[in-house]
Design a protein around this motif. Structure first.
Motif, PDB file in Angstrom:
ATOM      1  N   LYS A   1      27.774  26.987  79.761  1.00 31.57           N
ATOM      2  CA  LYS A   1      26.868  27.132  78.615  1.00 31.57           C
ATOM      3  C   LYS A   1      25.449  26.779  79.037  1.00 31.57           C
ATOM      4  CE  LYS A   1      30.055  27.028  74.897  1.00 31.57           C
ATOM      5  NZ  LYS A   1      29.993  27.518  73.545  1.00 31.57           N
ATOM      6  N   LYS A   2      24.510  27.323  78.294  1.00 37.78           N
ATOM      7  CA  LYS A   2      23.085  27.109  78.549  1.00 37.78           C
ATOM      8  C   LYS A   2      22.457  26.332  77.407  1.00 37.78           C
ATOM      9  CE  LYS A   2      22.653  31.263  81.270  1.00 37.78           C
ATOM     10  NZ  LYS A   2      22.203  32.625  81.355  1.00 37.78           N
ATOM     11  N   ALA A   3      21.301  25.750  77.687  1.00 38.95           N
ATOM     12  CA  ALA A   3      20.539  25.055  76.657  1.00 38.95           C
ATOM     13  C   ALA A   3      20.308  26.012  75.493  1.00 38.95           C
ATOM     14  CB  ALA A   3      19.213  24.574  77.230  1.00 38.95           C
ATOM     15  N   GLY A   4      20.472  25.487  74.288  1.00 41.75           N
ATOM     16  CA  GLY A   4      20.297  26.291  73.090  1.00 41.75           C
ATOM     17  C   GLY A   4      21.604  26.793  72.510  1.00 41.75           C
ATOM     18  N   GLU A   5      22.663  26.752  73.291  1.00 43.34           N
ATOM     19  CA  GLU A   5      23.970  27.132  72.776  1.00 43.34           C
ATOM     20  C   GLU A   5      24.619  25.910  72.131  1.00 43.34           C
ATOM     21  OE1 GLU A   5      25.579  30.761  75.348  1.00 43.34           O
ATOM     22  OE2 GLU A   5      25.437  28.933  76.550  1.00 43.34           O
ATOM     23  N   THR A   6      25.774  26.106  71.520  1.00 41.03           N
ATOM     24  CA  THR A   6      26.464  24.999  70.862  1.00 41.03           C
ATOM     25  C   THR A   6      27.934  24.984  71.247  1.00 41.03           C
ATOM     26  OG1 THR A   6      27.025  26.308  68.896  1.00 41.03           O
ATOM     27  CG2 THR A   6      24.935  25.070  68.834  1.00 41.03           C
ATOM     28  N   VAL A   7      28.556  23.845  70.982  1.00 39.39           N
ATOM     29  CA  VAL A   7      30.011  23.740  71.048  1.00 39.39           C
ATOM     30  C   VAL A   7      30.495  23.343  69.659  1.00 39.39           C
ATOM     31  CG1 VAL A   7      30.110  23.151  73.510  1.00 39.39           C
ATOM     32  CG2 VAL A   7      29.965  21.313  71.817  1.00 39.39           C
ATOM     33  N   ALA A   8      31.695  23.792  69.327  1.00 40.06           N
ATOM     34  CA  ALA A   8      32.322  23.392  68.069  1.00 40.06           C
ATOM     35  C   ALA A   8      32.874  21.982  68.250  1.00 40.06           C
ATOM     36  CB  ALA A   8      33.450  24.353  67.727  1.00 40.06           C
ATOM     37  N   THR A   9      32.790  21.178  67.209  1.00 41.99           N
ATOM     38  CA  THR A   9      33.371  19.842  67.275  1.00 41.99           C
ATOM     39  C   THR A   9      34.607  19.771  66.393  1.00 41.99           C
ATOM     40  OG1 THR A   9      32.158  18.854  65.418  1.00 41.99           O
ATOM     41  CG2 THR A   9      31.073  18.828  67.584  1.00 41.99           C
ATOM     42  N   ALA A  10      35.419  18.760  66.653  1.00 40.02           N
ATOM     43  CA  ALA A  10      36.594  18.450  65.832  1.00 40.02           C
ATOM     44  C   ALA A  10      36.404  17.053  65.266  1.00 40.02           C
ATOM     45  CB  ALA A  10      37.859  18.501  66.677  1.00 40.02           C
ATOM     46  N   ILE A  11      36.849  16.867  64.065  1.00 37.97           N
ATOM     47  CA  ILE A  11      36.816  15.538  63.446  1.00 37.97           C
ATOM     48  C   ILE A  11      38.247  15.028  63.386  1.00 37.97           C
ATOM     49  CG2 ILE A  11      36.337  14.230  61.351  1.00 37.97           C
ATOM     50  CD1 ILE A  11      34.089  16.285  60.793  1.00 37.97           C
ATOM     51  N   HIS A  12      38.482  13.941  64.084  1.00 35.66           N
ATOM     52  CA  HIS A  12      39.795  13.299  64.081  1.00 35.66           C
ATOM     53  C   HIS A  12      39.728  12.104  63.142  1.00 35.66           C
ATOM     54  CE1 HIS A  12      40.520  15.129  68.304  1.00 35.66           C
ATOM     55  NE2 HIS A  12      40.863  15.950  67.337  1.00 35.66           N
ATOM     56  N   ASP A  13      40.690  12.019  62.269  1.00 37.03           N
ATOM     57  CA  ASP A  13      40.677  10.934  61.302  1.00 37.03           C
ATOM     58  C   ASP A  13      42.040  10.258  61.272  1.00 37.03           C
ATOM     59  OD1 ASP A  13      39.611   9.229  59.456  1.00 37.03           O
ATOM     60  OD2 ASP A  13      39.215  10.752  57.938  1.00 37.03           O
ATOM     61  N   PHE A  14      42.033   9.047  60.812  1.00 39.72           N
ATOM     62  CA  PHE A  14      43.232   8.226  60.750  1.00 39.72           C
ATOM     63  C   PHE A  14      43.580   8.046  59.275  1.00 39.72           C
ATOM     64  CE2 PHE A  14      40.521   7.210  64.352  1.00 39.72           C
ATOM     65  CZ  PHE A  14      41.355   7.617  65.373  1.00 39.72           C
ATOM     66  N   GLU A  15      44.544   8.847  58.811  1.00 40.67           N
ATOM     67  CA  GLU A  15      44.805   8.935  57.382  1.00 40.67           C
ATOM     68  C   GLU A  15      46.206   8.458  57.001  1.00 40.67           C
ATOM     69  OE1 GLU A  15      42.125  12.553  55.936  1.00 40.67           O
ATOM     70  OE2 GLU A  15      43.582  13.184  57.471  1.00 40.67           O
ATOM     71  N   GLY A  16      46.856   7.711  57.897  1.00 43.96           N
ATOM     72  CA  GLY A  16      48.141   7.130  57.564  1.00 43.96           C
ATOM     73  C   GLY A  16      49.344   7.811  58.183  1.00 43.96           C
ATOM     74  N   GLU A  17      49.161   8.998  58.758  1.00 45.28           N
ATOM     75  CA  GLU A  17      50.281   9.645  59.429  1.00 45.28           C
ATOM     76  C   GLU A  17      50.507   8.996  60.791  1.00 45.28           C
ATOM     77  OE1 GLU A  17      48.646  12.436  56.464  1.00 45.28           O
ATOM     78  OE2 GLU A  17      47.694  11.457  58.152  1.00 45.28           O
ATOM     79  N   GLN A  18      51.530   9.448  61.497  1.00 40.72           N
ATOM     80  CA  GLN A  18      51.867   8.860  62.788  1.00 40.72           C
ATOM     81  C   GLN A  18      50.827   9.152  63.863  1.00 40.72           C
ATOM     82  OE1 GLN A  18      55.847  10.517  63.118  1.00 40.72           O
ATOM     83  NE2 GLN A  18      56.703   8.490  62.762  1.00 40.72           N
ATOM     84  N   THR A  19      50.007  10.137  63.650  1.00 34.80           N
ATOM     85  CA  THR A  19      48.920  10.447  64.574  1.00 34.80           C
ATOM     86  C   THR A  19      47.703  10.852  63.751  1.00 34.80           C
ATOM     87  OG1 THR A  19      48.310  11.666  66.587  1.00 34.80           O
ATOM     88  CG2 THR A  19      49.520  12.897  64.890  1.00 34.80           C
ATOM     89  N   TYR A  20      46.602  11.070  64.410  1.00 30.51           N
ATOM     90  CA  TYR A  20      45.362  11.438  63.730  1.00 30.51           C
ATOM     91  C   TYR A  20      45.454  12.867  63.199  1.00 30.51           C
ATOM     92  CZ  TYR A  20      44.605  13.565  68.301  1.00 30.51           C
ATOM     93  OH  TYR A  20      44.756  14.292  69.454  1.00 30.51           O
ATOM     94  N   SER A  21      44.650  13.157  62.185  1.00 31.25           N
ATOM     95  CA  SER A  21      44.518  14.531  61.699  1.00 31.25           C
ATOM     96  C   SER A  21      43.307  15.159  62.385  1.00 31.25           C
ATOM     97  CB  SER A  21      44.337  14.555  60.178  1.00 31.25           C
ATOM     98  OG  SER A  21      43.140  13.892  59.823  1.00 31.25           O
ATOM     99  N   GLU A  22      43.241  16.485  62.338  1.00 34.35           N
ATOM    100  CA  GLU A  22      42.124  17.177  62.982  1.00 34.35           C
ATOM    101  C   GLU A  22      41.552  18.224  62.044  1.00 34.35           C
ATOM    102  OE1 GLU A  22      41.705  18.412  67.382  1.00 34.35           O
ATOM    103  OE2 GLU A  22      42.603  20.146  66.382  1.00 34.35           O
ATOM    104  N   LYS A  23      40.222  18.196  61.924  1.00 34.95           N
ATOM    105  CA  LYS A  23      39.507  19.162  61.096  1.00 34.95           C
ATOM    106  C   LYS A  23      38.332  19.716  61.893  1.00 34.95           C
ATOM    107  CE  LYS A  23      40.586  16.127  57.249  1.00 34.95           C
ATOM    108  NZ  LYS A  23      41.304  15.164  58.054  1.00 34.95           N
TER     109      LYS A  23
END
Length: 193
Positions: free
Chosen positions: A40-62
């Protein structure tokens, strides 16, 4: 204010809080943060993921935000940087397959420059073979990978807010540790807090 420059290696589905918040913390301290992603070059982007801890056995991902890449990957030269930050998320799963990423990590380790890794970034550290006999933390599910790579697992004493420093390496289990993680990284950079 600092005159330090650090490299942050990111990729699609990097953990949102582990990229954006540390970048902002470091910039607040006057550190120039160069964000770079393979192919990737300057000015481009990457998508991010939000991991949260909501009580399940592992994190959720959005789906998170678009995170700006401000440095051309092809222009990255290790000697230009005082430190390296590797956020977690999904991106370390495939960044560890990129030989140039591993070369960069090995160079920082060889020269004992401050190297900060959190959560799933341990995948990159183990693939680069830079954790042998190092005491480390990561997201708890990465304990087997770290131990198989010869690292010494340090149980997070404060849960996911924990951080561990071993020489030039500062590791943490996940984004709840961002403040502690970046505080210790700043100290390794020689920034008085």
């Amino acid at each position: 204010m600092s005159n330090k420059t650090v490299l942050m290696i990111v990729g699609d589905y990097v953990e949102d809080y582990e990229a954006m918040v540390p970048k902002q913390i470091l910039e607040t301290l006057g550190v120039a943060v160069h964000t770079a992603c393979p192919d990737k070059k300057a000015g481009e982007t990457v998508a991010t993921a939000i991991h949260d801890f909501e009580g399940e056995q592992t994190y959720s991902e959005k789906r998170g935000h678009n995170f700006a890449v401000n440095t051309d990957w092809q222009s990255v030269k290790e000697a230009d940087y005082d430190g390296l930050v590797i956020p977690g998320g999904r991106s370390p799963e495939y960044l560890r397959l990129d030989e140039r990423v591993l070369e960069i990590v090995r160079d920082f380790a060889k020269h004992e420059k401050p190297l900060a890794a959190t959560c799933h970034a341990a995948y990159v550290l183990t693939a680069a073979n830079v954790v042998r006999e190092k005491k480390c933390q990561a997201y708890p599910t990465l304990r087997p990978e770290l131990e198989l790579a010869g690292a010494v697992w340090v149980e997070p004493s404060e849960g996911l807010d924990s951080v561990h420093v071993d020489g030039h390496l500062v590791t943490a289990p996940a984004w709840p540790a961002n403040a502690n993680w970046m505080r210790e990284f700043a100290r390794l950079l020689g920034i008085a807090l």
